[in-house]
Design an enzyme around this catalytic site. Structure first.
Site, mmCIF file in Angstrom:
data_model
loop_
_atom_site.group_PDB
_atom_site.id
_atom_site.type_symbol
_atom_site.label_atom_id
_atom_site.label_comp_id
_atom_site.label_asym_id
_atom_site.label_seq_id
_atom_site.Cartn_x
_atom_site.Cartn_y
_atom_site.Cartn_z
ATOM 1 N N ASP A 157 107.424 20.479 -38.038
ATOM 2 C CA ASP A 157 108.800 19.785 -38.106
ATOM 3 C C ASP A 157 108.911 19.176 -36.626
ATOM 4 O O ASP A 157 109.061 20.095 -35.730
ATOM 5 C CB ASP A 157 109.594 20.973 -38.476
ATOM 6 C CG ASP A 157 109.256 21.134 -40.090
ATOM 7 O OD1 ASP A 157 109.655 20.057 -41.053
ATOM 8 O OD2 ASP A 157 108.721 22.250 -40.373
ATOM 9 N N ASP A 194 102.831 21.774 -33.695
ATOM 10 C CA ASP A 194 103.993 22.108 -34.960
ATOM 11 C C ASP A 194 103.983 21.041 -36.000
ATOM 12 O O ASP A 194 103.573 20.115 -35.452
ATOM 13 C CB ASP A 194 105.324 22.660 -34.093
ATOM 14 C CG ASP A 194 106.230 23.136 -35.241
ATOM 15 O OD1 ASP A 194 105.938 23.694 -36.131
ATOM 16 O OD2 ASP A 194 107.523 22.626 -35.024
#
Length: 188
Positions: free
Chosen positions: A14, A12
């Site tokens: 963030d 991912d």
């Protein structure tokens, strides 16, 4: 160079690759570059738009990666080739963007092609995109179109912690996504 026990990494953005300042730190950039140099396939899966993610990754020396963006609505390679597209039908996207919401409490957003559109200015969002420079345009969704909509999401208008509700055309299955991903390494 030592052979690594894995062929790919999936991450991912963030809270994972991006540091507390919402940028790729030096250590992370060096790690990605070392993985790339070791022939490890890099796959990033995120709710962000392709143009946001690619501009961040292009600041590293990584030359090939697969970017699964807009919560699975699209997948691109780092050169911008569209590998998978599950955009919403235009009429449905337009209807969702124009559902009745209390705009003092809810902010409507859409990712469409290379743009991010929002119904009100939220300056707090700037800090999340300072590395990429990808920012929104404020629009009146009643006067806006629904073409090429990858994602519609809602943000609370007055909160520090951002959550989103994602409306995507389809959830990308591993089987559907696996075939168009170009391989640099022959997986056994």
């Amino acid at each position: 160079m030592q052979k690594l026990p894995y062929r790919a990494i999936v991450s991912d953005m963030d809270g994972t690759l991006l540091n507390g300042d919402h940028v790729v730190g030096d250590f992370t950039a060096q790690t990605l570059e070392r993985l790339y140099d070791s022939k490890v396939d890099i796959v990033l899966a995120t709710g962000r738009n392709y143009f946001d993610v690619s501009s961040i990754l292009k600041k590293t020396k990584v030359k090939e990666a697969v970017l699964i963006t807009s919560n699975g609505a699209q997948a691109h390679n780092l050169q911008g080739e569209l590998l998978l597209n599950n955009s919403l039908p235009e009429e449905i996207a337009y209807q969702v963007m124009n559902l009745p919401f209390d705009d003092t409490r809810v902010c409507v957003n859409s990712y469409q092609a290379d743009g991010w559109f929002i119904n009100k200015d939220i300056p707090e969002l700037y800090k999340y995109h300072k590395d990429s420079g990808f920012m929104y345009d404020v629009v009146d969704f009643k006067q806006h179109h629904g073409r090429d909509t990858e994602k519609v999401f809602l943000l609370p208008a007055h909160r520090q912690i951002w959550w989103n509700w994602n409306i995507n055309c389809a959830i990308v299955s591993v089987r559907k996504l696996a075939s168009p991903i170009p391989r640099r390494v022959a997986w056994k």
